[in-house]
Design an enzyme around this catalytic site. Structure first.
Site, PDB file in Angstrom:
ATOM      1  N   ASP A 207    -142.346 -92.926  94.144  1.00  0.00           N
ATOM      2  CA  ASP A 207    -143.563 -92.138  93.884  1.00  0.00           C
ATOM      3  C   ASP A 207    -144.731 -93.085  93.579  1.00  0.00           C
ATOM      4  O   ASP A 207    -145.297 -93.109  92.489  1.00  0.00           O
ATOM      5  CB  ASP A 207    -143.358 -91.154  92.719  1.00  0.00           C
ATOM      6  CG  ASP A 207    -143.030 -91.835  91.391  1.00  0.00           C
ATOM      7  OD1 ASP A 207    -143.376 -91.263  90.332  1.00  0.00           O
ATOM      8  OD2 ASP A 207    -142.468 -92.957  91.400  1.00  0.00           O
TER       9      ASP A 207
ATOM     10  N   ASP B  91    -144.001 -98.802  91.599  1.00  0.00           N
ATOM     11  CA  ASP B  91    -143.305 -98.510  92.863  1.00  0.00           C
ATOM     12  C   ASP B  91    -143.894 -99.374  93.986  1.00  0.00           C
ATOM     13  O   ASP B  91    -143.172 -99.889  94.843  1.00  0.00           O
ATOM     14  CB  ASP B  91    -143.492 -97.055  93.266  1.00  0.00           C
ATOM     15  CG  ASP B  91    -143.060 -96.043  92.229  1.00  0.00           C
ATOM     16  OD1 ASP B  91    -143.791 -95.895  91.227  1.00  0.00           O
ATOM     17  OD2 ASP B  91    -142.004 -95.420  92.411  1.00  0.00           O
TER      18      ASP B  91
ATOM     19  N   ASN C 128    -145.758 -89.811  89.839  1.00  0.00           N
ATOM     20  CA  ASN C 128    -146.967 -90.528  89.400  1.00  0.00           C
ATOM     21  C   ASN C 128    -148.231 -89.860  89.907  1.00  0.00           C
ATOM     22  O   ASN C 128    -149.319 -90.091  89.386  1.00  0.00           O
ATOM     23  CB  ASN C 128    -146.922 -91.987  89.888  1.00  0.00           C
ATOM     24  CG  ASN C 128    -145.975 -92.832  89.066  1.00  0.00           C
ATOM     25  OD1 ASN C 128    -145.880 -92.669  87.842  1.00  0.00           O
ATOM     26  ND2 ASN C 128    -145.241 -93.720  89.725  1.00  0.00           N
TER      27      ASN C 128
ATOM     28  N   THR D 196    -136.964 -94.714  92.646  1.00  0.00           N
ATOM     29  CA  THR D 196    -137.786 -95.166  91.514  1.00  0.00           C
ATOM     30  C   THR D 196    -138.750 -94.075  91.047  1.00  0.00           C
ATOM     31  O   THR D 196    -139.809 -94.374  90.484  1.00  0.00           O
ATOM     32  CB  THR D 196    -138.583 -96.426  91.892  1.00  0.00           C
ATOM     33  OG1 THR D 196    -139.432 -96.103  93.019  1.00  0.00           O
ATOM     34  CG2 THR D 196    -137.666 -97.579  92.249  1.00  0.00           C
TER      35      THR D 196
ATOM     36  N   PHE E  55    -139.817 -90.863  81.845  1.00  0.00           N
ATOM     37  CA  PHE E  55    -140.660 -90.052  82.711  1.00  0.00           C
ATOM     38  C   PHE E  55    -139.912 -89.507  83.934  1.00  0.00           C
ATOM     39  O   PHE E  55    -139.984 -88.312  84.235  1.00  0.00           O
ATOM     40  CB  PHE E  55    -141.877 -90.871  83.159  1.00  0.00           C
ATOM     41  CG  PHE E  55    -142.829 -90.115  84.056  1.00  0.00           C
ATOM     42  CD1 PHE E  55    -142.856 -90.363  85.419  1.00  0.00           C
ATOM     43  CD2 PHE E  55    -143.680 -89.147  83.551  1.00  0.00           C
ATOM     44  CE1 PHE E  55    -143.728 -89.661  86.255  1.00  0.00           C
ATOM     45  CE2 PHE E  55    -144.552 -88.446  84.367  1.00  0.00           C
ATOM     46  CZ  PHE E  55    -144.564 -88.705  85.723  1.00  0.00           C
ATOM     47  N   ASN E  56    -139.200 -90.340  84.661  1.00  0.00           N
ATOM     48  CA  ASN E  56    -138.555 -89.874  85.903  1.00  0.00           C
ATOM     49  C   ASN E  56    -137.497 -88.803  85.609  1.00  0.00           C
ATOM     50  O   ASN E  56    -137.333 -87.862  86.376  1.00  0.00           O
ATOM     51  CB  ASN E  56    -137.917 -91.042  86.648  1.00  0.00           C
ATOM     52  CG  ASN E  56    -138.947 -91.952  87.302  1.00  0.00           C
ATOM     53  OD1 ASN E  56    -140.085 -91.540  87.528  1.00  0.00           O
ATOM     54  ND2 ASN E  56    -138.559 -93.197  87.565  1.00  0.00           N
TER      55      ASN E  56
ATOM     56  N   HIS F   2    -140.859-101.552  85.662  1.00  0.00           N
ATOM     57  CA  HIS F   2    -139.750-100.595  85.771  1.00  0.00           C
ATOM     58  C   HIS F   2    -139.116-100.632  87.177  1.00  0.00           C
ATOM     59  O   HIS F   2    -137.938-100.929  87.331  1.00  0.00           O
ATOM     60  CB  HIS F   2    -140.261 -99.163  85.525  1.00  0.00           C
ATOM     61  CG  HIS F   2    -140.935 -98.941  84.222  1.00  0.00           C
ATOM     62  ND1 HIS F   2    -140.309 -98.999  83.004  1.00  0.00           N
ATOM     63  CD2 HIS F   2    -142.226 -98.603  83.937  1.00  0.00           C
ATOM     64  CE1 HIS F   2    -141.161 -98.716  82.024  1.00  0.00           C
ATOM     65  NE2 HIS F   2    -142.326 -98.475  82.557  1.00  0.00           N
ATOM     66  N   ASP F   3    -139.913-100.272  88.166  1.00  0.00           N
ATOM     67  CA  ASP F   3    -139.368-100.103  89.520  1.00  0.00           C
ATOM     68  C   ASP F   3    -139.060-101.432  90.207  1.00  0.00           C
ATOM     69  O   ASP F   3    -138.048-101.531  90.925  1.00  0.00           O
ATOM     70  CB  ASP F   3    -140.345 -99.264  90.355  1.00  0.00           C
ATOM     71  CG  ASP F   3    -140.572 -97.886  89.732  1.00  0.00           C
ATOM     72  OD1 ASP F   3    -141.575 -97.238  90.060  1.00  0.00           O
ATOM     73  OD2 ASP F   3    -139.731 -97.466  88.900  1.00  0.00           O
TER      74      ASP F   3
END
Ligand code: RIB
Ligand code: CA
Length: 310
Positions: A12, A17, A41, A126, A168-169, A241-242
């Site tokens: 996203d 990402d 996102n 992700t 969040f995800n 993160h991703d």
């Protein structure tokens, strides 16, 4: 000679990402079979537009992109704010794409790619798991063709005040997460426990400054925008993160993992979407994932900057 690992990348974009996408394309260890997009996102039209413009800019315009779910499977739509209105603020000079997504929904695109592959394929996700969850419901025959799902999501250890009970995800589509957790698909969960240990601070900006290329400038500009929410809310730099989740498709030894049964809270008020791990089988349920709980941050950043450099 490195034999490239074929992957399908569900995302996203979203700044982190976007950096993961760049790393996937530039890594000789990865063959990017396709990119699918979901909401998270930003709205899915924006995350799709961002995926297309990034791929075209980095010379990967031949990688097919399939647009996915415009909302979560059950709960109402939740959109992030860290990435700005377009979902990829900070690089106004990055042109809009001239290429288009394929004329197929992401869920069917993923299933067709998995069916067509002679071998099981690594899927890296992700964003929220809406596309993956819906694919599991609609195309159960392809599950044995998923070698492993590497998912950036969840959080398990409350090591400090910057870790919330939800990530969040997971929070965006917890019903999709439950479908995935119950599916039997091999899962590697890359949660905030490790991703909040790979933050972009002064040493990383200094390293990035040595990459004197248009791509180096683009990533630097993305990071300067992306870090704002982290800096203002938690007083820390932007978390990779991703990129860390993607990096594990290249070098799984960057993290240490442990098996657990992971549940997701679908009824809580304050913990709705929380991922709850049972490391000691106290619930008597079968382990359904591997959890990354330690990361070699220095080796991760070396891999990331090597891929972003010339
Ligand atoms: O919690 C971090 C996750 O939420 C990352 O995937 C980031 O891109 C956002 O989607
Ligand atoms: Ca993401």
């Amino acid at each position: 000679m490195t034999i490239a690992t074929p992957i399908l990348f569900d995302c996203d974009p979203g700044h982190d990402d976007a950096i993961a996408l760049v790393m996937a394309h530039r890594s000789p260890a990865i063959k990017l079979l396709g990119v699918t997009t979901t909401c998270g996102n930003a709205e899915v039209k924006k995350t799709t537009a961002n995926a297309l413009r990034i791929l075209e800019y980095i010379g990967a315009g031949d990688v097919p992109v399939a647009q996915g779910c415009h909302r979560p499977l059950a709960r109402s739509l939740v959109l992030g704010t860290a990435d700005g209105p377009s979902g990829l603020e900070g690089s106004p000079y990055l042109p809009q794409a001239t290429i288009k997504p394929v004329d197929q929904h992401a869920v069917d695109f993923l299933a067709d790619k998995l069916r067509a592959s002679p071998e099981p394929i690594l899927v890296v996700a992700t964003g929220p798991l809406s596309n993956i969850g819906l694919m599991i419901l609609k195309h159960r025959d392809v599950l044995p063709k998923i070698k492993e799902l590497i998912w950036m999501g969840g959080v398990f250890y409350r090591k400090s005040e910057i870790i919330t009970p939800t990530e969040f995800n997971a929070f965006c589509d917890p019903e999709a997460l439950k479908i995935v957790l119950d599916s039997g698909v091999p899962i590697l969960m890359v949660g905030l426990d490790v991703t909040m240990q790979v933050l972009i601070e002064a040493p990383q900006y200094a390293e990035l400054a040595t990459i004197d290329t248009p791509l180096g400038k683009l990533v630097n500009d993305w990071l300067l925008f992306y870090e704002k929410l982290h800096r203002n809310s938690m007083g820390v730099g932007g978390a990779m993160h991703d990129p860390l989740a993607l990096a594990l498709a290249i070098d799984p030894t960057l993290v240490r993992t442990r098996p657990a049964h992971i549940g997701v809270d679908l009824t809580g008020t304050y913990a709705f979407g929380a991922t709850v791990a049972d490391f000691w089988s106290e619930r008597g349920e079968k382990d359904n994932a591997r959890i990354a709980h330690e990361v070699d941050a220095d080796r991760f950043f070396k891999l990331m900057f090597d891929l972003l450099g010339d």
